[in-house]
Design an enzyme around this catalytic site. Structure first.
Site, PDB file in Angstrom:
ATOM      1  N   SER A   1     -80.627   5.786  66.165  1.00 57.32           N
ATOM      2  CA  SER A   1     -80.274   4.432  65.738  1.00 57.32           C
ATOM      3  C   SER A   1     -81.350   3.787  64.881  1.00 57.32           C
ATOM      4  O   SER A   1     -81.030   3.125  63.882  1.00 57.32           O
ATOM      5  CB  SER A   1     -79.971   3.553  66.951  1.00 57.32           C
ATOM      6  OG  SER A   1     -78.744   3.941  67.540  1.00 57.32           O
TER       7      SER A   1
ATOM      8  N   THR B   1     -77.427   1.983  74.591  1.00 58.06           N
ATOM      9  CA  THR B   1     -76.885   3.299  74.855  1.00 58.06           C
ATOM     10  C   THR B   1     -76.991   3.565  76.350  1.00 58.06           C
ATOM     11  O   THR B   1     -77.328   2.659  77.134  1.00 58.06           O
ATOM     12  CB  THR B   1     -77.602   4.366  73.996  1.00 58.06           C
ATOM     13  OG1 THR B   1     -76.938   5.611  74.163  1.00 58.06           O
ATOM     14  CG2 THR B   1     -79.069   4.483  74.358  1.00 58.06           C
TER      15      THR B   1
ATOM     16  N   LYS C   1     -74.463   0.534  79.051  1.00 56.14           N
ATOM     17  CA  LYS C   1     -73.267  -0.023  78.419  1.00 56.14           C
ATOM     18  C   LYS C   1     -72.420  -0.863  79.366  1.00 56.14           C
ATOM     19  O   LYS C   1     -71.694  -1.750  78.923  1.00 56.14           O
ATOM     20  CB  LYS C   1     -72.433   1.096  77.803  1.00 56.14           C
ATOM     21  CG  LYS C   1     -73.110   1.752  76.610  1.00 56.14           C
ATOM     22  CD  LYS C   1     -72.198   2.740  75.910  1.00 56.14           C
ATOM     23  CE  LYS C   1     -72.865   3.323  74.679  1.00 56.14           C
ATOM     24  NZ  LYS C   1     -71.953   4.221  73.927  1.00 56.14           N
TER      25      LYS C   1
ATOM     26  N   ASN D   1     -71.871  -2.016  73.676  1.00 58.36           N
ATOM     27  CA  ASN D   1     -73.006  -1.292  73.094  1.00 58.36           C
ATOM     28  C   ASN D   1     -73.816  -2.169  72.146  1.00 58.36           C
ATOM     29  O   ASN D   1     -74.726  -1.683  71.479  1.00 58.36           O
ATOM     30  CB  ASN D   1     -72.530  -0.035  72.364  1.00 58.36           C
ATOM     31  CG  ASN D   1     -71.827  -0.345  71.052  1.00 58.36           C
ATOM     32  OD1 ASN D   1     -71.285  -1.433  70.857  1.00 58.36           O
ATOM     33  ND2 ASN D   1     -71.827   0.618  70.138  1.00 58.36           N
TER      34      ASN D   1
ATOM     35  N   ASP E   1     -68.349   0.943  69.362  1.00 64.12           N
ATOM     36  CA  ASP E   1     -67.865   2.314  69.449  1.00 64.12           C
ATOM     37  C   ASP E   1     -66.366   2.360  69.147  1.00 64.12           C
ATOM     38  O   ASP E   1     -65.877   3.301  68.517  1.00 64.12           O
ATOM     39  CB  ASP E   1     -68.112   2.892  70.844  1.00 64.12           C
ATOM     40  CG  ASP E   1     -69.569   3.248  71.090  1.00 64.12           C
ATOM     41  OD1 ASP E   1     -70.297   3.508  70.107  1.00 64.12           O
ATOM     42  OD2 ASP E   1     -69.989   3.258  72.260  1.00 64.12           O
TER      43      ASP E   1
ATOM     44  N   GLY F   1     -61.770  14.467  78.289  1.00 65.46           N
ATOM     45  CA  GLY F   1     -62.698  13.639  79.056  1.00 65.46           C
ATOM     46  C   GLY F   1     -62.048  12.329  79.443  1.00 65.46           C
ATOM     47  O   GLY F   1     -61.044  11.920  78.846  1.00 65.46           O
ATOM     48  N   ALA F   2     -62.615  11.661  80.448  1.00 62.52           N
ATOM     49  CA  ALA F   2     -61.979  10.457  80.970  1.00 62.52           C
ATOM     50  C   ALA F   2     -62.979   9.382  81.389  1.00 62.52           C
ATOM     51  O   ALA F   2     -62.659   8.517  82.191  1.00 62.52           O
ATOM     52  CB  ALA F   2     -61.085  10.814  82.170  1.00 62.52           C
ATOM     53  N   GLY F   3     -64.169   9.408  80.813  1.00 62.59           N
ATOM     54  CA  GLY F   3     -65.186   8.432  81.174  1.00 62.59           C
ATOM     55  C   GLY F   3     -65.189   7.210  80.277  1.00 62.59           C
ATOM     56  O   GLY F   3     -64.180   6.873  79.654  1.00 62.59           O
TER      57      GLY F   3
END
Length: 274
Positions: A16, A61, A65, A85, A102, A125-127
């Site tokens: 970043s 990050t 978050k 974020n 994001d 994925g599921a987060g």
């Protein structure tokens, strides 16, 4: 002097600062600085409270978050996905503004790759990042999402509230399964690599595959998608696109995403050579 920074723990890997400093250089903002600070969840509130009036904004990050949501007024999208974020300071006595770029970054990256509309998607994925991905697909018209996850119960608990808000239907399949219907877009949000045979079976289903990893690269899925002739996006596409929105929120100025992509990819190349 105007000060901004990225916070996380660990933070040494973050690109970043490279991206935001490149934006400041391109915009001629010589009195802006952007640093990286290793801050964990326990130290976040104290860090934010201790910033003076020269501080404009923070990028957040992992693992911050979710914790940042309690330190300001979250936007609707940050509240819906349960993650922020970006924090923009309000030094006039009002609440700080918490945003999730994001979400807008994923939508922008997909649009830049030619995805103007889509009706179906595969989500790996599921987060928390998967929740942002769901929200990013809504403006494209995606109404049906197949989710590859290791636990159907956890996946539904994480994603169903977001999907319900956007009028999306969720179908959860096993981690090694293949969707019954070919999705228009595939987004991989899980840090764990797919098995090679699974990647091969799903890589050619979508014309566009977006794997949010950027290092190490290419991933097994990205390699399989490239062999299948698809368009492949990586985590740098997301990092640069979301940073464009962060720069706008913090400085009020627009920077071209190509500026940030060029800086980010050059820094990655130097890191790998080193």
């Amino acid at each position: 002097m105007h000060r901004c920074a990225v916070l996380g723990s660990p933070i040494g890997h973050s690109l970043s600062p490279v991206l935001h400093r490149a934006a400041y250089d391109a915009l001629g903002l010589t009195d802006w600085t952007y640093e990286a600070y290793d801050v964990d969840e326990a130290g976040l509130a104290g860090f934010v409270a201790g910033r003076g009036p020269e501080w404009v904004g923070l990028s957040l990050t992992m693992p911050l978050k979710q914790a940042v949501l309690a330190l300001g007024e979250p936007s609707e999208v940050a509240r819906i996905v349960g993650a922020g974020n970006t924090l923009v300071f309000d030094h006039a006595g009002g609440p700080h503004h918490v945003e999730n770029t994001d979400v807008t970054g994923m939508t922008a990256a997909l649009s830049r790759a030619g995805v103007a509309t889509a009706d179906t998607a595969l989500l790996i994925g599921a987060g928390a990042t998967a929740r942002s991905a769901l929200a990013s697909l809504a403006p494209l018209g995606v109404h049906t999402v197949t989710v590859m996850a290791r636990s159907a119960d956890r996946a539904h608990a994480s994603l169903d509230p977001v999907a319900a808000h956007f009028g999306q239907r969720i179908e959860v399949i096993d981690w090694a399964a293949v969707p019954a219907v070919a999705p228009a877009v595939t987004i991989a949000t899980a840090p764990a690599a797919l098995e090679e045979d699974t990647a091969e079976r799903i890589a050619g289903l979508s014309g566009v595959v977006f794997d949010i990893i950027y290092d190490p690269w290419p991933t097994v899925l990205a390699e399989a998608a490239l062999r299948a002739g698809g368009t492949v996006l990586d985590g740098m596409d997301l990092l640069a696109a979301q940073a464009v929105d962060q720069v706008r929120l913090m400085t009020g100025r627009e920077v071209a995403v190509e500026v940030l992509l060029s800086a980010g990819r050059a820094a990655l190349a130097a890191r790998r050579e080193g």
